[in-house]
Design an enzyme around this catalytic site. Structure first.
Site, mmCIF file in Angstrom:
data_model
loop_
_atom_site.group_PDB
_atom_site.id
_atom_site.type_symbol
_atom_site.label_atom_id
_atom_site.label_comp_id
_atom_site.label_asym_id
_atom_site.label_seq_id
_atom_site.Cartn_x
_atom_site.Cartn_y
_atom_site.Cartn_z
ATOM 1 C CE LYS A 186 -3.940 -2.391 2.199
ATOM 2 N NZ LYS A 186 -4.975 -2.383 3.418
ATOM 3 C CG HIS A 200 -4.832 -6.569 -0.291
ATOM 4 N ND1 HIS A 200 -5.907 -6.661 0.638
ATOM 5 C CD2 HIS A 200 -5.150 -7.286 -1.276
ATOM 6 C CE1 HIS A 200 -6.864 -7.284 -0.299
ATOM 7 N NE2 HIS A 200 -6.140 -8.077 -1.215
ATOM 8 C CD GLU A 215 -8.416 -9.484 -3.361
ATOM 9 O OE1 GLU A 215 -7.179 -9.702 -3.147
ATOM 10 O OE2 GLU A 215 -9.437 -9.294 -2.811
ATOM 11 C CB THR A 255 -7.211 -6.392 9.464
ATOM 12 O OG1 THR A 255 -7.719 -7.308 8.602
ATOM 13 C CG2 THR A 255 -7.882 -5.163 8.868
ATOM 14 C CG ASN A 293 -3.562 -2.516 7.188
ATOM 15 O OD1 ASN A 293 -3.564 -1.879 5.897
ATOM 16 N ND2 ASN A 293 -4.492 -3.296 7.166
ATOM 17 C CG PHE A 327 -13.182 1.942 7.648
ATOM 18 C CD1 PHE A 327 -12.477 1.304 6.542
ATOM 19 C CD2 PHE A 327 -13.766 0.945 8.660
ATOM 20 C CE1 PHE A 327 -12.778 0.115 6.253
ATOM 21 C CE2 PHE A 327 -14.067 -0.320 8.307
ATOM 22 C CZ PHE A 327 -13.361 -0.855 7.200
ATOM 23 N NE ARG A 348 -6.190 -12.747 4.893
ATOM 24 C CZ ARG A 348 -6.898 -11.454 4.963
ATOM 25 N NH1 ARG A 348 -6.712 -10.835 4.308
ATOM 26 N NH2 ARG A 348 -7.719 -11.250 6.038
ATOM 27 C CE1 TYR A 359 -9.429 -3.731 0.774
ATOM 28 C CE2 TYR A 359 -8.863 -1.555 -0.045
ATOM 29 C CZ TYR A 359 -8.669 -2.435 0.736
ATOM 30 O OH TYR A 359 -7.203 -2.691 1.163
ATOM 31 N NE ARG A 373 -2.215 -5.888 6.937
ATOM 32 C CZ ARG A 373 -3.643 -6.504 6.497
ATOM 33 N NH1 ARG A 373 -3.872 -7.504 7.345
ATOM 34 N NH2 ARG A 373 -4.035 -5.932 5.725
#
Ligand code: IDP
Length: 162
Positions: free
Chosen positions: A20, A126, A137, A102, A123, A68, A96, A60, A113
């Site tokens: 990100k 993704h 995705e 998250t 964070n 948010f 993951r 998303y 993270r």
């Protein structure tokens, strides 16, 4: 090389990882790539881009009603991202686990993270959360020709044929 977003073949599972804008700004791209390489996964796609709001609202779409959401769009479009496709044995679940919870406050030390971030809205990374999500995705973020099929010389050592 030819195109494929997913495969039923054992050891050929694929997932989407995005560094990100905060991760790019903080020059964490190399260290994140290194973690996936050292685990034994194979990079099959890589690019840097500025995300459009269209792509993001599709990516998303389950979060559009969240309070948010507009902050999330602002964050994700605040600068370039680095998008990667990784392949290997159970790569979706393993990545993951490597990325962590998250909310970084809940993420284990040793995860991306847990090692590099503090706050849920910054964070760093993704990772697709399921086979259906990964397929959707990868198709959203990559064109077929951008994903490469190639043999890595250590594959027969890191992964026994299931
Ligand atoms: P994931 O990224 O771990 O799969 P999701 O629940 O799908 O988690 O949320 C997507 C992204 O939305 C998160 O990575 C984070 O950047 C952001 N997000 C999730 N929950 C919150 C929140 O409560 N406040 C601010 N941002 C959030």
């Amino acid at each position: 090389a030819h195109t494929s977003f997913s495969s039923q073949a054992p050891g050929k599972e694929r997932t989407l990882i995005v560094v990100k804008p905060d991760g790019v700004q903080r020059r964490l791209v190399g260290r994140i790539i290194q973690r996936f390489e050292q685990r034994g996964f194979k990079m099959v796609g890589l690019k840097m881009l500025q995300v459009s709001e269209d792509l993001l609202s599709n990516h998303y779409r389950q979060l559009r009603m969240k309070p948010f959401y507009s902050d999330l769009v602002q964050y994700m479009t605040s600068g370039p991202v680095v998008v990667m496709a990784w392949e290997g044995h159970q790569v979706i679940q393993s990545s993951r686990n490597m990325v962590g919870q998250t909310n970084p406050a809940e993420a284990q030390a040793g995860t991306v993270r847990g090692d590099f971030s503090l706050h849920v809205s910054r964070n760093v990374v993704h990772a697709s959360d399921s086979p259906e999500g990964a397929l959707r995705e990868l198709q959203l973020w990559f064109r077929g020709q951008e994903l490469l099929d190639w043999e890595c010389i250590d594959e027969s050592i890191t992964c026994e044929d299931d």
